[in-house]
Enzyme design. Structure first.
Site, PDB file in Angstrom:
ATOM      1  N   LEU A 166      41.039  19.594  11.736  1.00 19.81           N
ATOM      2  CA  LEU A 166      41.806  18.519  12.112  1.00 19.81           C
ATOM      3  C   LEU A 166      43.279  19.111  12.598  1.00 19.81           C
ATOM      4  O   LEU A 166      43.750  20.304  12.130  1.00 19.81           O
ATOM      5  CB  LEU A 166      41.879  17.222  11.120  1.00 19.81           C
ATOM      6  CG  LEU A 166      40.900  16.852  10.767  1.00 19.81           C
ATOM      7  CD1 LEU A 166      40.929  15.831   9.366  1.00 19.81           C
ATOM      8  CD2 LEU A 166      40.064  15.700  11.730  1.00 19.81           C
ATOM      9  N   ASP A 182      42.058   8.856  -3.350  1.00 21.47           N
ATOM     10  CA  ASP A 182      43.311  10.007  -3.643  1.00 21.47           C
ATOM     11  C   ASP A 182      44.177   9.955  -2.462  1.00 21.47           C
ATOM     12  O   ASP A 182      44.244  11.143  -1.885  1.00 21.47           O
ATOM     13  CB  ASP A 182      42.267  11.331  -3.756  1.00 21.47           C
ATOM     14  CG  ASP A 182      43.351  12.431  -4.488  1.00 21.47           C
ATOM     15  OD1 ASP A 182      44.525  12.289  -4.919  1.00 21.47           O
ATOM     16  OD2 ASP A 182      42.926  13.558  -4.477  1.00 21.47           O
TER      17      ASP A 182
END
Length: 291
Positions: free
Chosen positions: A92, A194
Site C-alpha cells: 500500500l 486495532d
C-alpha cells in the site's frame, strides 16, 4: 539474524524464491516487517515474528483483512501468502497528510459499522492483538463481552499485575460491574479492533486502506476510541465530526472514550516493557472506582 535476512528467509520458505532483498518497514511495534523486491512481479509486504506466537496467527489476520473488505467494504491489501511463520501482502501507499483523506476515512468507517450489524458479540475464532490472543467467545450481551473478553482478561498478565496494585485491579472489577450504567447498550457490528493511526494507509489512488486488524463483532465505538485516544495527526480533526454526523452518534461520545480505551491500554501494558504512559492513563480512568 538481521530483520532483512529473517524476512527474506521466510519468503523463500513460503515459496517466493524470486524475492531478492528486503527493506525494513517502520511503524509497527509487535512484529518484524519490510518491503521485498522481487526479480519477477511487483514488490510485496512481508511480516513475521522472531518466534511466531501461535500457528493460526497470520491465517486469522488474513481472514480479518478479507472480512473488512468483503463484509464491510473497506479497502485492504491483497493477501499473497498467509503461512504459519509469515504473512505476505500487496504493498500500500503512505497515508497522505490531507484533511479530505480523513473525511474519506470517516465514510469508510461509517459504512463498515452501519452495514455489518450483528446479533452477537465476538467472532468465529480467536485472533490476535499484537502478540496476545484475543478471546472472541460469542456473547449476546455487549457489556458482559467487553468486561470478560476485553478488560478483565488482561488482569492475570504479569506486566499488568506489576503495573496495577490490588486497589486498581478491584477498581477495574467494579467498573466492569457498572458497565451497563456507564456505557449505553449498542448493537454489535464488524470492528477493525486495532485502529490506531499507523494501521491506516492508502491505496494507489489515495483512498483509505486498513491493515493489521483484530476483528470482532463489537461496539463501533471501540474503533472510534482507539483513534480518539491514541496519537493522530492534526489533519485528522474533521474525521470525528464527520463520523458522528454519518452515524448519528450522540454528543456525549467523547466522555465514554477513556473507559472504552482501557482495553487497548491494558493490552499495551501486558505486551511491552515500555507502555508509553498506558498504566498512568489506566489508573486515571480507574481513580473514581477505587474504594
Amino acid at each position: 539474524m538481521s530483520t532483512p535476512s529473517l524476512l527474506l528467509d521466510r519468503l523463500h520458505r513460503a515459496g517466493l524464491r524470486d524475492a531478492v532483498s528486503v527493506i525494513p518497514a517502520e511503524g509497527g511495534v509487535a512484529a518484524l516487517a519490510g518491503i521485498a523486491t522481487r526479480r519477477e512481479g511487483p514488490p510485496i509486504f512481508v511480516k513475521a515474528f522472531h518466534e511466531t506466537p501461535a500457528d493460526g496467527l497470520f491465517a486469522a489476520e488474513a481472514e480479518g483483512l478479507r472480512a473488512l473488505r468483503e463484509l464491510g467494504g473497506a479497502a485492504t491489501p491483497d493477501v499473497v501468502r498467509a503461512g504459519r511463520d509469515v504473512l505476505v501482502l500487496s504493498v500500500l501507499e503512505a497515508r497522505p497528510a490531507r484533511e479530505d483523506f480523513w473525511e474519506q476515512l470517516a465514510h469508510t468507517l461509517a459504512r463498515l459499522h452501519t452495514t455489518t450489524v450483528h446479533d452477537r458479540f465476538g467472532w468465529s475464532r480467536d485472533n490476535w492483538l499484537g502478540r496476545s490472543r484475543q478471546d472472541n467467545t460469542w456473547s449476546t450481551d455487549g457489556h458482559t463481552f467487553f468486561a470478560r473478553s476485553r478488560l478483565l482478561r488482561w488482569l492475570p498478565e504479569p506486566r499488568v499485575r506489576a503495573a496495577l496494585d490490588e486497589r486498581d485491579r478491584r477498581a477495574l472489577e467494579l467498573l466492569c460491574e457498572r458497565l451497563p450504567e456507564l456505557l449505553p447498550s449498542r448493537p454489535a457490528c464488524l470492528t477493525h479492533g486495532d485502529l490506531w493511526a499507523h494501521n491506516i494507509l492508502a491505496t494507489r489512488d489515495g483512498q483509505p486502506a486498513l491493515i493489521d486488524p483484530a476483528v470482532s463483532y463489537m461496539w463501533p465505538e471501540v474503533d472510534l476510541a482507539h483513534l480518539w485516544s491514541s496519537p493522530h495527526p492534526p489533519e485528522a480533526k474533521p474525521f470525528f465530526a464527520r463520523y458522528a454526523e454519518l452515524t448519528g452518534l450522540d454528543d456525549d461520545w467523547p466522555t465514554r472514550m477513556p473507559i472504552i480505551q482501557l482495553r487497548q491500554h491494558l493490552a499495551v501494558i501486558a505486551q511491552y516493557d515500555h507502555d508509553w504512559g498506558a498504566a498512568e492513563k489506566v489508573r486515571a480512568t480507574l481513580r473514581p472506582f477505587r474504594s
